[in-house]
Design an enzyme around this catalytic site. Structure first.
Site, PDB file in Angstrom:
ATOM      1  N   GLU A 236      74.956 -47.850   4.605  1.00  0.00           N
ATOM      2  CA  GLU A 236      75.095 -48.126   6.029  1.00  0.00           C
ATOM      3  C   GLU A 236      76.057 -49.276   6.287  1.00  0.00           C
ATOM      4  OE1 GLU A 236      71.694 -47.143   8.838  1.00  0.00           O
ATOM      5  OE2 GLU A 236      71.661 -49.339   8.850  1.00  0.00           O
TER       6      GLU A 236
ATOM      7  N   HIS B 135      65.822 -37.629 -17.662  1.00  0.00           N
ATOM      8  CA  HIS B 135      65.478 -36.227 -17.840  1.00  0.00           C
ATOM      9  C   HIS B 135      65.870 -35.390 -16.630  1.00  0.00           C
ATOM     10  CE1 HIS B 135      63.108 -37.023 -21.524  1.00  0.00           C
ATOM     11  NE2 HIS B 135      62.915 -38.198 -20.947  1.00  0.00           N
TER      12      HIS B 135
ATOM     13  N   LYS C 182      71.922 -40.639  17.224  1.00  0.00           N
ATOM     14  CA  LYS C 182      70.842 -41.111  18.086  1.00  0.00           C
ATOM     15  C   LYS C 182      71.129 -40.775  19.546  1.00  0.00           C
ATOM     16  CE  LYS C 182      69.646 -45.033  15.090  1.00  0.00           C
ATOM     17  NZ  LYS C 182      69.544 -46.511  15.028  1.00  0.00           N
TER      18      LYS C 182
END
Length: 446
Positions: free
Chosen positions: A281, A302, A414
């Site tokens: 960000e 893994h 937003k």
């Protein structure tokens, strides 16, 4: 003992020391900027001017919330990631069998099913709710606040006020209005302290204190790392955070596009997502930036480690270990002969060997790597780690020529969401929504 950054394999393969030299040469310029912005008060995560007020205001609120078993945090992004990392690092009992201590629950997403399950399983009378939003207007958090307020009122009537704490701006925003009109307990998020830099403020330290974590030690560890930056900002060039910034920017200039934080401190694994938000960000702007990738040792040996070792050569790595981790149980002498080499060794020796093996494998497979070795895994060390990476993020942004303290692209989604829900004042966004929805769908069933 101190914490260490180990650099012997940081400038390797197609990245070399010459790539970092011009950036190191900018230290005087960056140091002057640091001095100026510290004086302007716009870097509170470094200077922590709020500490004295916090140490006065936080204990009485902690005294109240710790009389209850549960804390429900309403927050998203920087209002949640730090608290979750602290809980998993320093109060992991909640995730283990037989836990009967305080419990921290974090509602950090919009999921009706999960939210309903939380409220259905909690006893309102034994729950403190903490609503965190710097602006006081984060739609996801306010939506949860409205619903939780109803839930508290249904069980407690007017007593709901005693169960609500808000952490928000000192003077403005809807949550500050709520605190004032209803007499809610509150703590402030200081000016210029963005969410992703706020873990070492009331945002992260109220949940930490509720869990019994030594929140002052978190602040002390951070302050130790910040002190040279505050006392001698023009000596920035000798600070490890600036060295990390130069290395990260040099990676980007040499077309590396991913930065791995490989954490071989298992209890600190949740600091990986915290770092990912901090880095992404702050630095993903104007077509620039390196994608942060959080990985946990040994688990991710893994899974994604195959890509790290044999995928595109576009990755750098911060490899995190710690001295003094618990050794654990010792393998007995009755192991089968083919495993005899484990006899008498503690389980912790496996973690140490796996860390060394993975670090070597990354270096042998052309991944420039900085080894960060912490002296311990307690709150003091974690505070130092977080402050170092916050400072490194800041300086990397400066070297890139972007503002590491804002997040303009995030705001677009937003605004569009608010327009979709019918909020007034979004004329442009409503038009954009109409255009987007007008494109014919091309669906393929599966």
């Amino acid at each position: 003992m101190p914490h260490y950054l180990e650099w012997s394999r940081a400038y390797s393969h197609r990245l070399n020391a010459a790539d970092g030299a011009p950036l190191q040469a900018r230290a005087a310029e960056m140091g002057a900027r640091l001095e100026r912005e510290l004086a302007q008060g716009i870097l509170p995560f470094l200077s922590m001017p709020y500490r004295a007020t916090l140490e006065k205001d936080l204990p009485p609120i902690l005294e109240k919330v710790r009389t209850r078993k549960h804390m429900l945090v309403l927050g998203i992004g920087g209002s949640a990631l730090g608290a979750r990392a602290i809980q998993r690092a320093f109060a992991p009992g909640q995730d283990r069998p037989g836990h009967d201590g305080p419990c921290l629950w974090i509602a950090d997403n919009v999921c009706a099913e999960e939210f309903e399950a939380l409220l259905a399983g909690l006893d309102a009378a034994d729950t403190s709710v903490v609503c965190i939003s710097k602006s006081g207007g984060t739609i996801e958090t306010l939506a949860q606040y409205f619903l939780v307020r109803q839930w508290l009122q249904a069980d407690l009537g007017e007593g709901w006020r005693e169960h609500m704490v808000v952490v928000t701006d000192a003077v403005s925003g809807y949550l500050r209005q709520e605190a004032t009109s209803h007499g809610l307990a509150s703590l402030e998020v200081p000016d210029h302290l963005g969410g992703r830099y706020s873990v070492l403020s009331a945002v992260g330290l109220l949940p930490a204190g509720f869990l019994g974590v030594d929140w002052r030690a978190l602040l002390d560890g951070a302050a130790e790392v910040a002190r040279p930056l505050l006392e001698a900002p023009r000596s920035l060039g000798s600070h490890p955070s600036y060295a990390l910034a130069c290395w990260a920017r040099a990676l980007e200039l040499q077309e590396y596009s991913e930065l791995i934080l490989f954490c071989y401190v298992p209890q600190w694994a949740a600091l990986g997502p915290w770092f990912a938000q901090l880095w992404a960000e702050s630095l993903g702007k104007d077509g620039l930036g390196i994608l942060p990738v959080a990985a946990t040792g040994v688990t991710d040996q893994h899974s994604v480690n195959q890509m790290f070792l044999s995928g595109p050569r576009n990755k750098g790595c911060i490899f995190l270990t710690s001295r003094g981790q618990a050794e654990g149980r010792v393998f007995g002498q009755d192991l089968p002969q083919e495993w005899a080499w484990l006899r008498g060794k503690p389980l912790g020796s496996l973690l140490e060997a796996e860390a060394l093996g993975t670090r070597m494998a990354l270096c042998m497979n052309e991944v420039p790597l900085v080894h960060m070795d912490m002296d311990g895994t307690g709150p003091n060390a974690a505070g130092a780690f977080m402050l170092l990476l916050e400072a490194a993020t800041l300086f990397t942004g400066w070297l890139m020529g972007v503002n590491p303290l804002d997040q303009p692209a995030v705001e677009l989604g937003k605004r569009l969401a608010n327009a979709r829900l019918g909020a007034p004042g979004y004329v442009t966004e409503h038009a954009d929504l109409d255009n987007f929805m007008a494109v014919p769908l091309q669906e393929q069933a599966f």
